[in-house]
Scaffold this active site. Structure first.
Site, PDB file in Angstrom:
ATOM      1  N   SER A 104       0.874  -1.185   0.000  1.00 33.25           N
ATOM      2  CA  SER A 104       0.000   0.000   0.000  1.00 33.25           C
ATOM      3  C   SER A 104       0.907   1.229   0.000  1.00 33.25           C
ATOM      4  O   SER A 104       2.081   1.141   0.380  1.00 33.25           O
ATOM      5  CB  SER A 104      -0.836  -0.011   1.284  1.00 33.25           C
ATOM      6  OG  SER A 104      -1.412   1.252   1.530  1.00 33.25           O
ATOM      7  N   TYR A 147      -1.430  -1.096  10.599  1.00 36.50           N
ATOM      8  CA  TYR A 147      -1.664  -1.350   9.172  1.00 36.50           C
ATOM      9  C   TYR A 147      -0.472  -0.869   8.345  1.00 36.50           C
ATOM     10  O   TYR A 147       0.070  -1.619   7.522  1.00 36.50           O
ATOM     11  CB  TYR A 147      -2.941  -0.645   8.702  1.00 36.50           C
ATOM     12  CG  TYR A 147      -3.193  -0.842   7.215  1.00 36.50           C
ATOM     13  CD1 TYR A 147      -3.645  -2.062   6.730  1.00 36.50           C
ATOM     14  CD2 TYR A 147      -2.939   0.184   6.300  1.00 36.50           C
ATOM     15  CE1 TYR A 147      -3.856  -2.259   5.368  1.00 36.50           C
ATOM     16  CE2 TYR A 147      -3.141  -0.004   4.935  1.00 36.50           C
ATOM     17  CZ  TYR A 147      -3.600  -1.224   4.480  1.00 36.50           C
ATOM     18  OH  TYR A 147      -3.791  -1.431   3.128  1.00 36.50           O
TER      19      TYR A 147
HETATM   20  N1  LIG Z   1      -8.740  -0.169  -0.895  1.00 34.14           N
HETATM   21  C1  LIG Z   1      -7.700   0.568  -0.517  1.00 34.14           C
HETATM   22  O1  LIG Z   1      -7.834   1.784  -0.273  1.00 34.14           O
HETATM   23  C2  LIG Z   1      -6.327  -0.038  -0.456  1.00 34.14           C
HETATM   24  C3  LIG Z   1      -5.213   0.802  -0.579  1.00 34.14           C
HETATM   25  C4  LIG Z   1      -3.943   0.272  -0.545  1.00 34.14           C
HETATM   26  C5  LIG Z   1      -3.770  -1.090  -0.382  1.00 34.14           C
HETATM   27  N2  LIG Z   1      -4.857  -1.904  -0.232  1.00 34.14           N
HETATM   28  C6  LIG Z   1      -4.595  -3.341  -0.065  1.00 34.14           C
HETATM   29  O2  LIG Z   1      -5.071  -4.007  -1.212  1.00 34.14           O
HETATM   30  C7  LIG Z   1      -5.462  -5.346  -0.882  1.00 34.14           C
HETATM   31  C8  LIG Z   1      -6.859  -5.604  -1.422  1.00 34.14           C
HETATM   32  O3  LIG Z   1      -7.750  -4.735  -0.725  1.00 34.14           O
HETATM   33  P1  LIG Z   1      -9.147  -4.277  -1.311  1.00 34.14           P
HETATM   34  O4  LIG Z   1      -9.142  -2.817  -1.351  1.00 34.14           O
HETATM   35  O5  LIG Z   1      -9.470  -5.046  -2.535  1.00 34.14           O
HETATM   36  O6  LIG Z   1     -10.084  -4.688  -0.082  1.00 34.14           O
HETATM   37  P2  LIG Z   1     -11.371  -5.611   0.043  1.00 34.14           P
HETATM   38  O7  LIG Z   1     -12.328  -5.370  -1.044  1.00 34.14           O
HETATM   39  O8  LIG Z   1     -11.822  -5.418   1.459  1.00 34.14           O
HETATM   40  O9  LIG Z   1     -10.766  -7.088  -0.138  1.00 34.14           O
HETATM   41  C9  LIG Z   1     -10.022  -7.715   0.843  1.00 34.14           C
HETATM   42  C10 LIG Z   1     -10.012  -9.196   0.545  1.00 34.14           C
HETATM   43  O10 LIG Z   1      -9.261  -9.863   1.568  1.00 34.14           O
HETATM   44  C11 LIG Z   1     -10.003 -10.987   1.994  1.00 34.14           C
HETATM   45  N3  LIG Z   1      -9.715 -11.315   3.391  1.00 34.14           N
HETATM   46  C12 LIG Z   1      -9.766 -10.492   4.453  1.00 34.14           C
HETATM   47  N4  LIG Z   1      -9.556 -11.180   5.592  1.00 34.14           N
HETATM   48  C13 LIG Z   1      -9.354 -12.470   5.228  1.00 34.14           C
HETATM   49  C14 LIG Z   1      -9.087 -13.668   5.932  1.00 34.14           C
HETATM   50  N5  LIG Z   1      -9.007 -13.680   7.272  1.00 34.14           N
HETATM   51  N6  LIG Z   1      -8.952 -14.814   5.245  1.00 34.14           N
HETATM   52  C15 LIG Z   1      -9.056 -14.824   3.895  1.00 34.14           C
HETATM   53  N7  LIG Z   1      -9.285 -13.722   3.163  1.00 34.14           N
HETATM   54  C16 LIG Z   1      -9.446 -12.556   3.819  1.00 34.14           C
HETATM   55  C17 LIG Z   1     -11.457 -10.568   1.829  1.00 34.14           C
HETATM   56  O11 LIG Z   1     -12.292 -11.703   1.685  1.00 34.14           O
HETATM   57  P3  LIG Z   1     -13.313 -12.274   2.786  1.00 34.14           P
HETATM   58  O12 LIG Z   1     -13.827 -11.119   3.573  1.00 34.14           O
HETATM   59  O13 LIG Z   1     -14.340 -12.965   1.952  1.00 34.14           O
HETATM   60  O14 LIG Z   1     -12.480 -13.215   3.570  1.00 34.14           O
HETATM   61  C18 LIG Z   1     -11.402  -9.806   0.532  1.00 34.14           C
HETATM   62  O15 LIG Z   1     -11.526 -10.688  -0.554  1.00 34.14           O
HETATM   63  C19 LIG Z   1      -5.345  -5.452   0.630  1.00 34.14           C
HETATM   64  O16 LIG Z   1      -4.139  -6.092   0.952  1.00 34.14           O
HETATM   65  C20 LIG Z   1      -5.306  -4.003   1.103  1.00 34.14           C
HETATM   66  O17 LIG Z   1      -4.587  -3.863   2.304  1.00 34.14           O
HETATM   67  C21 LIG Z   1      -6.119  -1.414  -0.275  1.00 34.14           C
END
Ligand SMILES: NC(=O)c1ccc[n+]([C@@H]2O[C@H](COP(=O)([O-])OP(=O)(O)OC[C@H]3O[C@@H](n4cnc5c(N)ncnc54)[C@H](OP(=O)(O)O)[C@@H]3O)[C@@H](O)[C@H]2O)c1
Length: 253
Positions: free
Chosen positions: A137, A150
């Site tokens: 991130s 985080y």
């Molecule tokens: N969105 C942002 O602003 C942002 C910015 C920078 C980086 N990121 C990073 O990008 C990545 C993807 O995030 P996103 O934005 O796509 O978020 P998201 O839509 O909330 O997706 C997160 C995914 O992680 C899975 N997950 C969470 N806890 C889990 C567990 N205990 N076991 C298995 N799977 C789990 C969730 O699936 P389930 O809930 O079905 O388990 C979901 O599929 C993450 O690593 C996040 O830190 C996000």
């Protein structure tokens, strides 16, 4: 030998977007293994994607037995893992003493431990030309008061990915750390709950598919770090040249 991709975080956001783009942009893939806790959104993927088989692993990556199940599937199939996307991640905002112990350990378990563990399990099945996408991130660029665990977990991902990339160079396996700023996914709702998302974050909010397209393009160019958008590129640059203490104070204000 079956050529597969493995994607964690497959039930929503960027992991889900990755599955669509892998199905389109990596035509030689025969199967995509989708890992997340919620089965239903992944079953939807199976309905929507026709050209590649989607195999579901509805697993909680905080649980030890989940890694046993993935390891067993790998040992049985002995696939050629062409792509690994470590997309699963969680963020809980709030000062360190305001978040619960469970939330704090959960972030470290999913963001660091599960990502490292998945890399370790899948790596023996990768070969020359393989690609690993590690979701870090822009929070990895500087410590962030109010999002301390985080940001630290993502700094771990970035550091781990850069070192691993160097180690795997000779084997021809590439590692790209994906470092977006705020992206419009479920993540922000989970991270901030009912708190208002700042005007700045809303202003620089990126589209999920664009961030993933950019990551795939950057990886194909052989980039170590994929940063989507000028604002985040500038943020990275600022975090590198200004003293860390100054940057931390800025993030607190
Ligand atoms: N969105 C942002 O602003 C942002 C910015 C920078 C980086 N990121 C990073 O990008 C990545 C993807 O995030 P996103 O934005 O796509 O978020 P998201 O839509 O909330 O997706 C997160 C995914 O992680 C899975 N997950 C969470 N806890 C889990 C567990 N205990 N076991 C298995 N799977 C789990 C969730 O699936 P389930 O809930 O079905 O388990 C979901 O599929 C993450 O690593 C996040 O830190 C996000």
């Amino acid at each position: 030998m079956k050529k597969i991709a493995i994607v964690t975080g497959a039930s929503s956001g960027m992991g889900r977007a990755f599955i669509f783009q892998l199905a389109e942009k990596y035509p030689k893939l025969e199967e995509i293994w989708a890992v997340a806790r919620r089965a239903e959104p992944m079953e939807q993927l199976q309905k929507e994607i026709k050209n590649v088989k989607i195999r579901l692993f509805p697993l909680d990556l905080k649980e030890e037995e989940s890694f046993g199940k993935i390891s067993k599937a790998l040992q049985e199939e002995k696939p050629w893992a062409g792509v690994l996307v470590n997309g699963a991640g969680i963020g809980i905002s709030g000062n360190f003493n305001e978040i619960s112990e469970k939330e704090m350990t959960g972030m470290m378990d999913v963001n660091c431990r599960a990502l490292t563990r998945m890399t370790y399990l899948v790596l023996p099945y990768m070969r020359k030309g393989g690609q690993i996408y590690q979701f870090a991130s822009a929070a990895a660029f500087s410590p962030q008061p109010g999002f301390a665990v985080y940001a630290a977990s993502k700094a771990y991902v970035l550091s781990f990915s850069m070192a691993l990339r160097q180690e795997l160079k000779e084997q021809g396996i590439r590692v790209t750390a994906v470092c977006p700023g705020p992206v419009k996914t479920e993540f922000l709702k989970k991270a901030y709950g009912n708190q208002k998302i700042s005007g700045y974050k809303r202003l620089v909010m990126a589209d999920c598919d664009r961030v993933v397209s950019c990551a795939v393009k950057d990886a194909k160019k052989g980039k170590a770090v994929s940063v989507y958008g000028m604002t985040m590129k500038l943020t990275r640059w600022i975090c590198r040249i200004f003293p860390e203490e100054l940057i931390v104070r800025f993030f607190q204000s």
